[in-house]
Design a protein around this motif. Structure first.
Motif, PDB file in Angstrom:
ATOM      1  N   LYS A 172      26.396  37.472  47.109  1.00 55.92           N
ATOM      2  CA  LYS A 172      26.383  38.688  46.287  1.00 55.92           C
ATOM      3  C   LYS A 172      24.952  39.213  46.123  1.00 55.92           C
ATOM      4  N   MET A 177      37.396  47.694  43.931  1.00 55.67           N
ATOM      5  CA  MET A 177      37.450  46.253  44.174  1.00 55.67           C
ATOM      6  C   MET A 177      36.123  45.731  44.709  1.00 55.67           C
ATOM      7  N   GLN A 235      33.828  45.437  41.851  1.00 58.62           N
ATOM      8  CA  GLN A 235      34.172  44.294  41.007  1.00 58.62           C
ATOM      9  C   GLN A 235      33.671  42.980  41.602  1.00 58.62           C
ATOM     10  N   VAL A 236      33.658  42.912  42.931  1.00 57.50           N
ATOM     11  CA  VAL A 236      33.186  41.689  43.594  1.00 57.50           C
ATOM     12  C   VAL A 236      31.674  41.553  43.452  1.00 57.50           C
ATOM     13  N   GLY A 294      30.573  41.891  39.628  1.00 53.65           N
ATOM     14  CA  GLY A 294      31.339  41.138  38.639  1.00 53.65           C
ATOM     15  C   GLY A 294      31.604  39.709  39.045  1.00 53.65           C
ATOM     16  N   GLU A 295      32.747  39.186  38.606  1.00 52.47           N
ATOM     17  CA  GLU A 295      33.064  37.769  38.798  1.00 52.47           C
ATOM     18  C   GLU A 295      34.016  37.496  39.955  1.00 52.47           C
ATOM     19  N   LYS A 296      34.613  38.536  40.521  1.00 50.98           N
ATOM     20  CA  LYS A 296      35.533  38.325  41.625  1.00 50.98           C
ATOM     21  C   LYS A 296      34.793  37.886  42.887  1.00 50.98           C
ATOM     22  N   HIS A 297      35.527  37.283  43.828  1.00 46.86           N
ATOM     23  CA  HIS A 297      34.937  36.840  45.087  1.00 46.86           C
ATOM     24  C   HIS A 297      35.744  37.377  46.264  1.00 46.86           C
ATOM     25  N   ILE A 298      35.082  37.525  47.385  1.00 50.53           N
ATOM     26  CA  ILE A 298      35.781  37.945  48.597  1.00 50.53           C
ATOM     27  C   ILE A 298      36.439  36.735  49.243  1.00 50.53           C
ATOM     28  N   SER A 299      37.449  36.990  50.044  1.00 50.80           N
ATOM     29  CA  SER A 299      38.102  35.915  50.799  1.00 50.80           C
ATOM     30  C   SER A 299      37.311  35.667  52.071  1.00 50.80           C
ATOM     31  N   GLU A 309      30.081  29.840  46.505  1.00 47.31           N
ATOM     32  CA  GLU A 309      30.356  30.511  45.229  1.00 47.31           C
ATOM     33  C   GLU A 309      31.832  30.424  44.834  1.00 47.31           C
ATOM     34  N   ARG A 310      32.681  30.146  45.809  1.00 45.77           N
ATOM     35  CA  ARG A 310      34.103  29.994  45.501  1.00 45.77           C
ATOM     36  C   ARG A 310      34.471  28.553  45.151  1.00 45.77           C
TER      37      ARG A 310
END
Length: 198
Positions: free
Chosen positions: A17, A48, A51-52, A55-60, A88-89
């Protein structure tokens, strides 16, 4: 469309990120529209993407693969980017530590390659002195100059402590010879190193 990431090296980051945000800062207009272009490439909404990376979301990992093509990563850069995404995941400290070790190993390998390339491209003081000592070096095509400098390096690196004085009296480096003789010698040296002169 592939975007140039050479200004911002992925290896300078341990967070995918932070890398993306760092890359955005180098873009024209301070990255205005970057999230939209990424969203179009990933076929997801701009919201989206925001948000990634804000923010706190993560990509696949599938999205990571698509982003690798978006940034034009090399194979090793892509592997490193995947590791940052997995890092990070990761759901446990133990897994994070394992992934971090792998990321650091890839980072160190890449740094060695970068340093080796820079070292190979940089002329030594001795090469420069030889190069500029006569008009002959600047009067031939680039491929010939590269060949001559490679011969200079070969003579220097092959010389041992006991025979350096004689090794550097090779025809290629002997400035006391006439330009005509020097020209014949250098052409012969390039012919013997034809693979480097082509």
């Amino acid at each position: 469309m592939v975007y140039n990431t050479k200004i911002v090296s992925i290896y300078n980051y341990l967070s995918y990120k932070k890398f993306v945000r760092g890359w955005i800062e180098t873009q024209p207009k301070k990255g205005y529209g970057a999230f939209r272009r990424m969203a179009e490439h990933l076929n997801i909404s701009t919201t989206m993407v925001s948000q990634v990376f804000s923010g706190e979301k993560h990509i696949s990992l599938e999205m990571a693969a698509d982003l690798s093509s978006f940034f034009g990563f090399s194979h090793k850069e892509e592997r490193y980017f995947f590791l940052l995404v997995e890092l990070e995941r990761a759901g446990s400290k133990r897994l994070q530590d394992k992934l971090l070790v792998q990321a650091e190993e890839l980072k160190n390998e890449a740094q060695k390659v970068i340093e080796r390339v820079a070292r190979d491209q940089e002329l030594s003081a001795e090469d420069k002195a030889t190069y500029y000592s006569t008009w002959l070096y600047t009067g031939i095509p680039q491929f010939g100059r590269d060949c001559i400098l490679s011969v200079c390096r070969k003579h220097r690196h092959e010389a041992t402590d006991s025979d350096k004085s004689s090794a550097f009296k090779s025809p290629v480096l002997d400035r006391s010879r006439s330009h005509k003789t020097e020209g014949r010698t250098l052409r012969g040296a390039c012919q013997s190193h034809s693979s480097r002169c082509r």
